[in-house]
Design a protein around this motif. Structure first.
Motif: not given
Length: 128
Positions: A90-93, A2-6, A10-14
């Motif tokens: 897009s700004g995510n990476r 089970t993934m704990t973070k998508t 991660l992008v939102a946290q960054a």
């Protein structure tokens, strides 16, 4: 498993932890001699669309290695004392990449919201 973070998490946290600037503000910084624009997209993307003139192409997968002065693949353009402006498609990476560099101790790292399309739309000159 089970993934704990998508990846979205991660992008939102960054984005909470790094500075995001507009394409217009980024283009104003392009002419500063202590600033390095860094395109973190994959080579195929850059080959297809070009990159912002003056930008250094460093794919996301090798960025930390090329930024680390202790690494054999270090690039001086990413070294201490440089102001780095990162962008992707897009700004995510670029958000994730900027966070990684900040986590490494680099203090003058920002990324461009909207990425390459926003830079191009704001009048950024594109080169092959």
């Amino acid at each position: 498993m089970t993934m704990t973070k998508t990846v979205k998490d991660l992008v939102a946290q960054a984005n909470r932890e790094v500075v995001t600037i507009s394409a217009e503000e980024a283009l104003e910084r392009l002419s500063h001699p202590d600033t390095t624009f860094v395109d973190v997209r994959e080579g195929e993307e850059v080959a297809k669309t070009g990159r912002i003139a003056g930008a250094l192409h460093v794919p996301r997968g090798v960025l930390e290695f090329q930024a680390d002065p202790a690494s054999p693949t270090h690039r001086d353009e990413l070294g201490p004392g440089r102001r780095l402006v990162l962008y992707c498609a897009s700004g995510n990476r670029s958000a994730l990449a900027a966070k990684a560099l900040v986590d490494m101790g680099m203090e003058t790292v920002v990324h461009v919201g909207g990425g390459f399309p926003a830079l191009k739309e704001a009048g950024g000159s594109v080169t092959a």
